[in-house]
Design a protein around this motif. Structure first.
Motif: not given
Length: 371
Positions: A136-143
């Protein structure tokens, strides 16, 4: 990383305390689910990739778990059946989040408490196992804040423990964990927020640094190189981003360089003034100013556009009439891959694999990396 945001993902490092060895190379490509009708997963040329990411899934904003309906379940199964059955096969990961509206706030809330983090982590493992993903890949854009960054680190800590424990209890290979990040280890939206590099080194198999979108529709008054390797007038560049990550202490083999297979367009104020930084009157043609690399090539051919390779930024631009497009092409991609190799980092990825023209760029990048 929504349509063209980038981007925006994973091998294991510690087993319980120590993860398994990281791959010697990472040639990634994101496959957005909207591409099903014109590039199904079965048509992806896996000889040019080691990892392909399904983009995107997002958890429920109340339960923080994934609600996978029948249509999505069928798509996930088909994606993995196709790519695991190819010769050569590739590792597959599902990318979580993206650049769409509300995702940033969702992740901020999700990461803020132990209970929501635990619910999310359990659900990611269930989705990966139920549909055959390798990770799995976490794509949080952005903290945006340092609190978000600290919570991001806690999420990674707990995710790694859960993934290791699940592998130990089931006897299955450990799931890969990665994250798509900004091109540099800081976010400056609300002050300066620094990524938790120590937690990344300990818990992630790699990060996909989104080394693109330096200029675009959000800078409408002047043209710009969307993914410049070098910035002759400042520090907004891929070289500065990668060097900044290394200076921040990231393990080099966990740093993966992102490249765009699309361009951004502008409308020139004066067609006679047409270099990088030329005055512009907003965005040009395309999907809200975006063009896939294959569409850029079609535009250039159909409009007899002037194509320029800019040696200072290591990027391309083309123009015809008032339309100006900034993008990467064969020479700039080759130079970037050579630069990444010289840094001894973990590899590269493209947002998105579907933007290529007859796999020209993907093939060149793969050959350059392994040369």
């Amino acid at each position: 990383m929504e349509f063209l945001k980038a981007p925006t993902l994973l091998l294991v490092i510690f087993s319980l305390a120590i993860c398994s060895p990281i791959s010697a190379q990472n040639k990634g490509g994101y496959w957005p689910s909207w591409a099903q009708d014109f590039l199904p997963p079965s048509n992806i040329q896996t000889a040019y990739f080691t990892h392909v990411y399904y983009a995107f899934l997002s958890p429920n904003n109340v339960t923080f778990q994934f609600d996978v309906d029948r249509t999505t379940a069928s798509a996930l199964n088909s994606f993995n059946t196709a790519l695991h059955g190819k010769n050569p096969p590739v590792k597959t990961l599902f990318s979580i989040g993206g650049g769409s509206a509300g995702v940033k706030q969702l992740f901020s809330k999700l990461a803020s408490s132990p209970g929501s983090r635990a619910a999310f982590i359990r659900s990611t493992i269930q989705v990966a196992r139920n549909y055959g993903f390798d990770g799995a890949d976490l794509d949080w854009e952005y903290p945006e804040t340092q609190t978000d960054m600290n919570n991001f680190g806690l999420l990674l800590d707990e995710w790694r423990v859960a993934v290791n424990n699940e592998a130990t209890s089931t006897g299955k290979p450990r799931l890969l964990l990665s994250a798509a990040t900004r091109h540099e280890p800081e976010v400056r939206d609300n002050g300066v927020a620094k990524y938790p590099v120590a937690s990344i080194n300990k818990n992630l198999d790699w990060i996909n640094a989104m080394c693109y979108d330096y200029h675009g529709p959000w800078t409408p008054d002047a043209t710009g190189a969307p993914a410049a390797l070098y910035d002759p007038n400042g520090s907004l560049s891929t070289s500065n981003g990668l060097q900044s990550w290394i200076s921040a202490g990231i393990q080099r083999q966990k740093l993966v360089m992102g490249m765009p297979l699309y361009g951004w367009t502008w409308k020139l104020k004066n067609p006679s003034v047409n270099g990088i930084g030329a005055p512009a009157a907003g965005i040009g043609p395309g999907n809200e100013g975006a063009m896939l690399y294959s569409e850029v090539q079609q535009f250039n051919a159909q409009n007899n556009a002037r194509v320029v390779y800019d040696t200072q930024t290591v990027s391309y631009y083309s123009y015809s009439g008032t339309t100006w497009i900034g993008y990467d092409d064969v020479n700039s991609v080759q130079r970037k891959v050579q630069y990444a190799k010289s840094l001894n980092i973990g590899g590269y990825f493209f947002w998105t694999a579907v933007g290529d023209q007859d796999w020209k760029i993907s093939r060149l990048a793969s050959q350059t990396w392994t040369a």
